[in-house]
Design a protein around this motif. Structure first.
Motif, PDB file in Angstrom:
ATOM      1  N   LEU A 226      20.576 -28.564 -27.822  1.00  0.00           N
ATOM      2  CA  LEU A 226      19.466 -28.862 -28.724  1.00  0.00           C
ATOM      3  C   LEU A 226      18.177 -28.178 -28.277  1.00  0.00           C
ATOM      4  N   PHE A 227      18.079 -27.838 -26.995  1.00  0.00           N
ATOM      5  CA  PHE A 227      16.851 -27.232 -26.476  1.00  0.00           C
ATOM      6  C   PHE A 227      16.767 -25.737 -26.750  1.00  0.00           C
ATOM      7  N   GLY A 228      17.851 -25.149 -27.244  1.00  0.00           N
ATOM      8  CA  GLY A 228      17.810 -23.746 -27.625  1.00  0.00           C
ATOM      9  C   GLY A 228      17.313 -22.853 -26.509  1.00  0.00           C
ATOM     10  N   ASP A 229      16.257 -22.062 -26.807  1.00  0.00           N
ATOM     11  CA  ASP A 229      15.721 -21.133 -25.808  1.00  0.00           C
ATOM     12  C   ASP A 229      14.574 -21.735 -24.997  1.00  0.00           C
ATOM     13  N   LEU A 230      14.352 -23.038 -25.107  1.00  0.00           N
ATOM     14  CA  LEU A 230      13.362 -23.686 -24.259  1.00  0.00           C
ATOM     15  C   LEU A 230      13.878 -23.713 -22.823  1.00  0.00           C
ATOM     16  N   THR A 231      12.970 -23.714 -21.869  1.00  0.00           N
ATOM     17  CA  THR A 231      13.335 -23.796 -20.463  1.00  0.00           C
ATOM     18  C   THR A 231      13.366 -25.253 -20.041  1.00  0.00           C
ATOM     19  N   LEU A 232      14.510 -25.706 -19.549  1.00  0.00           N
ATOM     20  CA  LEU A 232      14.620 -27.096 -19.110  1.00  0.00           C
ATOM     21  C   LEU A 232      13.811 -27.311 -17.836  1.00  0.00           C
ATOM     22  N   VAL A 233      13.034 -28.371 -17.829  1.00  0.00           N
ATOM     23  CA  VAL A 233      12.257 -28.766 -16.656  1.00  0.00           C
ATOM     24  C   VAL A 233      13.192 -29.487 -15.689  1.00  0.00           C
ATOM     25  N   ASP A 234      13.057 -29.211 -14.389  1.00  0.00           N
ATOM     26  CA  ASP A 234      13.873 -29.914 -13.400  1.00  0.00           C
ATOM     27  C   ASP A 234      13.724 -31.423 -13.552  1.00  0.00           C
ATOM     28  N   PRO A 235      14.784 -32.194 -13.499  1.00  0.00           N
ATOM     29  CA  PRO A 235      16.136 -31.859 -13.058  1.00  0.00           C
ATOM     30  C   PRO A 235      17.114 -31.513 -14.171  1.00  0.00           C
ATOM     31  N   GLY A 236      16.658 -31.048 -15.330  1.00  0.00           N
ATOM     32  CA  GLY A 236      17.552 -30.688 -16.415  1.00  0.00           C
ATOM     33  C   GLY A 236      17.986 -31.877 -17.237  1.00  0.00           C
ATOM     34  N   VAL A 237      19.204 -31.784 -17.798  1.00  0.00           N
ATOM     35  CA  VAL A 237      19.758 -32.866 -18.613  1.00  0.00           C
ATOM     36  C   VAL A 237      20.495 -33.832 -17.689  1.00  0.00           C
ATOM     37  N   VAL A 238      19.939 -35.014 -17.521  1.00  0.00           N
ATOM     38  CA  VAL A 238      20.484 -36.001 -16.583  1.00  0.00           C
ATOM     39  C   VAL A 238      20.460 -37.380 -17.242  1.00  0.00           C
ATOM     40  N   TYR A 239      21.064 -38.348 -16.599  1.00  0.00           N
ATOM     41  CA  TYR A 239      20.981 -39.712 -17.113  1.00  0.00           C
ATOM     42  C   TYR A 239      19.556 -40.251 -16.944  1.00  0.00           C
ATOM     43  N   LEU A 240      19.200 -41.204 -17.775  1.00  0.00           N
ATOM     44  CA  LEU A 240      17.828 -41.719 -17.849  1.00  0.00           C
ATOM     45  C   LEU A 240      17.191 -41.971 -16.492  1.00  0.00           C
ATOM     46  N   THR A 241      17.887 -42.716 -15.663  1.00  0.00           N
ATOM     47  CA  THR A 241      17.293 -43.135 -14.395  1.00  0.00           C
ATOM     48  C   THR A 241      17.288 -42.022 -13.352  1.00  0.00           C
ATOM     49  N   GLU A 242      17.883 -40.869 -13.690  1.00  0.00           N
ATOM     50  CA  GLU A 242      17.858 -39.723 -12.787  1.00  0.00           C
ATOM     51  C   GLU A 242      16.675 -38.798 -13.048  1.00  0.00           C
ATOM     52  N   TRP A 243      15.986 -39.002 -14.175  1.00  0.00           N
ATOM     53  CA  TRP A 243      14.888 -38.099 -14.518  1.00  0.00           C
ATOM     54  C   TRP A 243      13.605 -38.577 -13.819  1.00  0.00           C
ATOM     55  N   ARG A 244      13.330 -37.962 -12.667  1.00  0.00           N
ATOM     56  CA  ARG A 244      12.112 -38.210 -11.900  1.00  0.00           C
ATOM     57  C   ARG A 244      11.773 -39.704 -11.786  1.00  0.00           C
ATOM     58  N   ALA A 262      15.915 -35.388 -20.974  1.00  0.00           N
ATOM     59  CA  ALA A 262      15.534 -34.030 -20.566  1.00  0.00           C
ATOM     60  C   ALA A 262      14.191 -33.673 -21.178  1.00  0.00           C
ATOM     61  N   VAL A 263      13.531 -32.718 -20.533  1.00  0.00           N
ATOM     62  CA  VAL A 263      12.268 -32.164 -21.030  1.00  0.00           C
ATOM     63  C   VAL A 263      12.396 -30.646 -20.992  1.00  0.00           C
ATOM     64  N   GLY A 264      12.001 -30.005 -22.086  1.00  0.00           N
ATOM     65  CA  GLY A 264      12.041 -28.555 -22.157  1.00  0.00           C
ATOM     66  C   GLY A 264      10.661 -27.980 -22.394  1.00  0.00           C
ATOM     67  N   ARG A 265      10.456 -26.740 -21.931  1.00  0.00           N
ATOM     68  CA  ARG A 265       9.161 -26.061 -22.051  1.00  0.00           C
ATOM     69  C   ARG A 265       9.304 -24.802 -22.871  1.00  0.00           C
TER      70      ARG A 265
END
Length: 267
Positions: A226-244, A262-265
């Motif tokens: 779904l993020f297409g050509d956006l750059t995924l912000v670390d840590p990428g696509v992870v489970y909810l509690t794994e995102w920072r 996930a968050v994309g830029r």
């Protein structure tokens, strides 16, 4: 059933809505018996769901704080739902009072309460629109007044894309929103999956589809797509509690959230 003063006459009290069922799971009070009946049946099948939805709200708050710290001060919250404690504008304004927020939802109750919450504020507004009609959202007077797409904008699609089936082209909708946005804009997504709780999700999602409407679960690869050509912000696509996670929010079994984040830029 007596109609609450906050429920307009255009609202069918007998028809459950996704926003109000979500409100039930979060312990809210702006819902009807029809919503509570559906929520009860879903939690009978999947008792961990309220905890998952709280983890989802925690992810949203962490993502907003991260974005403001990174200089993003404009937020378009699509499918924002009924306001609960720690809304986007509250979190954002705590970090930077200059932040601007536009809430968008198709549920009249959600929009009415969002408008009441930001009444008198000149940096937040709510739009009654369907996110599947990007022109209606982007050309709404509130959006035009508050958001400057020549500067980075955060498009929030948190716990809403499961309600957008493949035939409505969710990736294409995302491109419509991010297309006019300046480089440095972000996309924030959380999305239900069966990869964590296969035996529970099947019954719960089937009941939701029968009583409320469409609900699509997607794999990690599909969410990443779904993020297409956006750059995924670390840590990428992870489970909810794994995102920072904040200190103390670490999860020994993040798969149990059954939701990717996930968050994309852009650019």
């Amino acid at each position: 059933m007596e109609r609450p003063t906050w429920a307009g006459t255009e609202i069918d009290l007998q028809r459950p809505s996704a926003a109000r069922v979500y409100d039930v799971h979060l312990g809210g009070s702006h819902n009807f018996q029809a919503d509570r009946d559906v929520a009860r049946r879903i939690t009978d099948a999947m008792p961990e769901l309220p905890a998952i939805l709280r983890a989802n709200r925690n992810f949203l708050r962490r993502a907003v704080r991260h974005l403001v710290a990174d200089g993003v001060t404009q937020f378009l919250d699509l499918g924002s739902g009924i306001p609960t404690a720690g809304t986007v504008h509250e979190v954002a304004w705590r970090a930077d009072p200059a932040c601007r927020v536009v809430y968008v939802d198709t549920d009249a109750v959600a929009v009415a309460h969002s408008r009441a919450l930001v009444a008198g504020a000149d940096r937040a507004a709510a739009v009654h629109a369907d996110l599947r009609r990007p022109d209606d959202v982007l050309n709404a007077p509130e959006t035009v007044r508050l958001l400057d797409f020549t500067r980075p904008v955060a498009v929030l699609m948190v716990a809403v894309l499961p309600f957008v089936p493949d035939e409505d082209d969710p990736a294409g909708l995302i491109r419509r929103y991010l297309g006019p946005a300046a480089p440095g804009s972000r996309l924030v997504v959380s999305h239900a999956t069966q990869e964590g709780s296969e035996e529970h999700y099947a019954e719960a999602t089937d009941h939701f589809r029968r009583c409320v409407g469409e609900f699509a679960v997607r794999t990690r690869a599909e969410v990443a797509g779904l993020f297409g050509d956006l750059t995924l912000v670390d840590p990428g696509v992870v489970y909810l509690t794994e995102w920072r996670p904040d200190p103390g929010e670490e999860d020994a079994d993040p798969r149990r959230t059954s939701t990717f984040a996930a968050v994309g830029r852009k650019g």
